[in-house]
Design a protein around this motif. Sequence first.
Motif, PDB file in Angstrom:
ATOM      1  N   ASN A   1       0.860  -1.176  -0.006  1.00  0.00           N
ATOM      2  CA  ASN A   1      -0.038  -0.112  -0.081  1.00  0.00           C
ATOM      3  C   ASN A   1       0.904   1.434  -0.061  1.00  0.00           C
ATOM      4  O   ASN A   1       0.505   2.363  -0.026  1.00  0.00           O
ATOM      5  N   LEU A   2       2.066   0.967  -0.157  1.00  0.00           N
ATOM      6  CA  LEU A   2       2.933   2.351   0.014  1.00  0.00           C
ATOM      7  C   LEU A   2       3.099   2.847  -1.448  1.00  0.00           C
ATOM      8  O   LEU A   2       3.751   3.828  -1.803  1.00  0.00           O
ATOM      9  N   VAL A   3       2.969   1.768  -2.473  1.00  0.00           N
ATOM     10  CA  VAL A   3       3.123   2.075  -3.987  1.00  0.00           C
ATOM     11  C   VAL A   3       1.989   2.959  -4.345  1.00  0.00           C
ATOM     12  O   VAL A   3       0.952   3.121  -3.793  1.00  0.00           O
TER      13      VAL A   3
ATOM     14  N   VAL B   1      15.108   0.860  13.891  1.00  0.00           N
ATOM     15  CA  VAL B   1      13.666   0.259  13.161  1.00  0.00           C
ATOM     16  C   VAL B   1      13.888   1.026  11.603  1.00  0.00           C
ATOM     17  O   VAL B   1      14.157   2.123  11.296  1.00  0.00           O
ATOM     18  N   ARG B   2      13.525  -0.192  10.960  1.00  0.00           N
ATOM     19  CA  ARG B   2      13.557   0.448   9.457  1.00  0.00           C
ATOM     20  C   ARG B   2      12.108   0.259   8.873  1.00  0.00           C
ATOM     21  O   ARG B   2      11.418  -0.665   9.134  1.00  0.00           O
ATOM     22  N   LEU B   3      11.867   1.210   8.022  1.00  0.00           N
ATOM     23  CA  LEU B   3      10.520   1.128   7.289  1.00  0.00           C
ATOM     24  C   LEU B   3      10.660   0.142   5.833  1.00  0.00           C
ATOM     25  O   LEU B   3      11.715   0.313   5.398  1.00  0.00           O
ATOM     26  N   LYS B   4       9.956  -0.621   5.559  1.00  0.00           N
ATOM     27  CA  LYS B   4       9.882  -1.542   4.578  1.00  0.00           C
ATOM     28  C   LYS B   4       9.623  -0.679   3.377  1.00  0.00           C
ATOM     29  O   LYS B   4       8.615  -0.105   3.004  1.00  0.00           O
ATOM     30  N   SER B   5      10.409  -0.790   2.405  1.00  0.00           N
ATOM     31  CA  SER B   5      10.248   0.074   1.191  1.00  0.00           C
ATOM     32  C   SER B   5       9.483  -0.961   0.174  1.00  0.00           C
ATOM     33  O   SER B   5       9.658  -2.015   0.400  1.00  0.00           O
ATOM     34  N   PRO B   6       8.560  -0.511  -0.616  1.00  0.00           N
ATOM     35  CA  PRO B   6       7.684  -1.357  -1.430  1.00  0.00           C
ATOM     36  C   PRO B   6       8.626  -2.155  -2.636  1.00  0.00           C
ATOM     37  O   PRO B   6       8.225  -3.171  -2.895  1.00  0.00           O
ATOM     38  N   GLY B   7       9.884  -1.611  -2.845  1.00  0.00           N
ATOM     39  CA  GLY B   7      10.759  -2.047  -3.686  1.00  0.00           C
ATOM     40  C   GLY B   7      10.242  -2.218  -5.193  1.00  0.00           C
ATOM     41  O   GLY B   7      11.166  -2.701  -6.192  1.00  0.00           O
TER      42      GLY B   7
ATOM     43  N   THR C   1       8.369  12.206  -9.726  1.00  0.00           N
ATOM     44  CA  THR C   1       8.268  10.728  -9.840  1.00  0.00           C
ATOM     45  C   THR C   1       9.552   9.952  -9.454  1.00  0.00           C
ATOM     46  O   THR C   1      10.488  10.263 -10.119  1.00  0.00           O
ATOM     47  N   PHE C   2       9.352   9.099  -8.491  1.00  0.00           N
ATOM     48  CA  PHE C   2      10.643   8.168  -8.379  1.00  0.00           C
ATOM     49  C   PHE C   2      10.389   6.822  -8.417  1.00  0.00           C
ATOM     50  O   PHE C   2       9.015   6.225  -7.871  1.00  0.00           O
ATOM     51  N   ASP C   3      11.422   6.047  -8.635  1.00  0.00           N
ATOM     52  CA  ASP C   3      11.427   4.489  -8.799  1.00  0.00           C
ATOM     53  C   ASP C   3      11.659   4.301  -7.563  1.00  0.00           C
ATOM     54  O   ASP C   3      12.487   3.916  -7.002  1.00  0.00           O
ATOM     55  N   SER C   4      10.368   3.244  -6.961  1.00  0.00           N
ATOM     56  CA  SER C   4      10.526   2.836  -5.602  1.00  0.00           C
ATOM     57  C   SER C   4      11.686   1.753  -5.149  1.00  0.00           C
ATOM     58  O   SER C   4      12.082   1.575  -4.332  1.00  0.00           O
TER      59      SER C   4
ATOM     60  N   ILE D   1      14.576   2.556  -3.832  1.00  0.00           N
ATOM     61  CA  ILE D   1      14.524   3.195  -2.272  1.00  0.00           C
ATOM     62  C   ILE D   1      14.903   2.120  -1.383  1.00  0.00           C
ATOM     63  O   ILE D   1      14.422   1.039  -1.257  1.00  0.00           O
ATOM     64  N   GLN D   2      15.845   2.224  -0.495  1.00  0.00           N
ATOM     65  CA  GLN D   2      16.029   1.046   0.537  1.00  0.00           C
ATOM     66  C   GLN D   2      15.335   1.175   1.621  1.00  0.00           C
ATOM     67  O   GLN D   2      14.513   1.971   1.952  1.00  0.00           O
ATOM     68  N   ASP D   3      15.382   0.199   2.414  1.00  0.00           N
ATOM     69  CA  ASP D   3      14.741   0.223   3.666  1.00  0.00           C
ATOM     70  C   ASP D   3      15.405   1.218   4.745  1.00  0.00           C
ATOM     71  O   ASP D   3      16.362   0.628   5.176  1.00  0.00           O
TER      72      ASP D   3
END
Length: 539
Positions: A21-23, A201-207, A222-225, A228-230
């Motif tokens: 849901n982060l995408v 604590v790290r946030l999960k990136s959608p990847g 716009t960025f390509d997810s 994006i790292q965790d």
Amino acid sequence: MGRSERKCTRSPTTCFEPAENLVNRTNNCGPVPRANLGSMTTNSVHPSKPVRVRLAPSPTGALHVGTLRTAIYNWVLARQTGGQFLLRIEDTDQERLVPGSIEQIQESLRWLGLEWDEGPGKDGPHGPYIQSERLQIYQAATKRLLDSSLAYECDCSPERLTMLRERQKAQGLPPGYDNRCRSRPGEELRESRERGVPIVVRLKSPGHGDVTFRDAVRGDITFDSSKIQDFVIMKSDGFPTYHLAHVVDDHEMRITHVLRGDEWIPTSPLHVLIHRALGYEVPVYVHLPLLLGKDKTKLSKRHGAASALEYRDLGYLPDAVFNFLALLGWSPGEDIEIMSREEIVRRFTLDRVNDSPAVFDSEKLEWMNGVYIRQMPLDALTDDIMPWLEKAITPPWNRVQRPIDRTRVRALIPMIQERLKRLAEAPDLLAIFFEEEVMPDRNSIIQKGMDVAATTKALTEAHALAKSTQPFEPEPLEIVFRALAEQLGIKPGQLFGSIRVAITARSVAPPLFHTMSGLGRDRVITRLDKAIRTLESAP
RNA sequence: GGCCCGUUCGUCUAGUGGCCAAGGACGCUGCCCUCUCAAGGCAGAGAUCGCGGGUUCGAAUCCCGCACGGGCUACCA
């Protein structure tokens, strides 16, 4: 200028990762054009409703002029829309704290006249406004993220992370976290914690997919997810990172527009991700172009004055600095530059904020400051100048009795007003009126085309006239001295030049007869007398 | 390296397809005013709109590529 998004990758449709849901929720390829700026109606990015904006500096030292400009735009926007301007201190990096910074930030803002509606020293409904006092709030947010599996704990050591990056670099791979802890069993982390291993604590990136956000200055970005790292949102010392903290606070404090420097664009998708993970609405971003020094690199101490208070101490007027800074990155679209705060508030729009970096031209600031000084009413200027005189310690000021005679200063200021660029120059420009004695250079007294004898004679005559002229005012003085020049058969400039040097020991000063009356008859006579003796003594 | 942002006189900028052989301001030069310095007035030099393609009757303005500059790539902000 106006640009819509330039990059569009399709979002995969199937994926059951919690981070899904982060995408971008929609297949966000439809460009959202940035304002149709022709008419100021429809699509304008400029807010029509009251905004809540904030300045969020770190207490790591002086307030930089770049931050000051951001503060100005914030303040203007709040005033214009009837919204609020908040000050929030972002002190989540305990190692970089500099004592006294908060006070300095407040002082800088107050000096420029940018009062905040909520913040340290001015409580509001969303306080406290210092992040180190809001730790539970970030911890609660982190827990929510952990509970919903949108974030995870990580016990990787800084050493491992460094090694990882080095290896990736050596292999020509983009450096980044390898998500090792993303799927580690809970027991392992518990064990680490018991052993006292630092845990973040790290946030999960959608990847995958895109992250798009709207920037009021540049349109959609716009960025390509997958790039994006965790990333870390909670540090092992229990403090949140900037990313988490500011997102949580901006939401809690109901911030509508985030104004900040250009350098935040690359991390903005992280912020969008956090907003989404927490279920927050994303504010409008306004990324301001950088301020550069003469050498076109980011403005810093190296370029001379770079902090707000330094400009105050150099004798710049708040109104001039406000006006000048407002124009660095924004223009009203007409050929006007000198504008009051009110006028800037009236005319400012986000649509007209520039997107390219601006070089800070201190020469132009100097000019503008001079314009403001010339516009000042006499009493206001006198009020501003007095403290500079009081604190001046260079001769002759070190010998002038305090408090300094304001009435006398006020009478002298008209002579220097149009020559003054900065308040700091006032003591020097007024010095000639407060010197008990001057030591004019013998050769400088003798003007071009004159010799010792002619000059001595001229000054002797001048000495007599200085004694007799009534009253000792500019007009009568000018009449008799002009007549003297004619009688002597020399040019007025030659006579006046000699007298000027004789009574001020300078070749540059306000108009002679104003200078003379400002000095007073006694001092003029004494100095003329002394100059004559200087001329008569052997070279 | 990857990603991102930017590019009009030295500097800040105007410009949103024809009004632009590019306008204003600072700075610079000269002249005027003038007792010096300022202030003020006038005039001038200064931009092949980063480069190359394209779209169009027409591009500084729209599209593509390149170059250059900057930023980010941390348990800093």
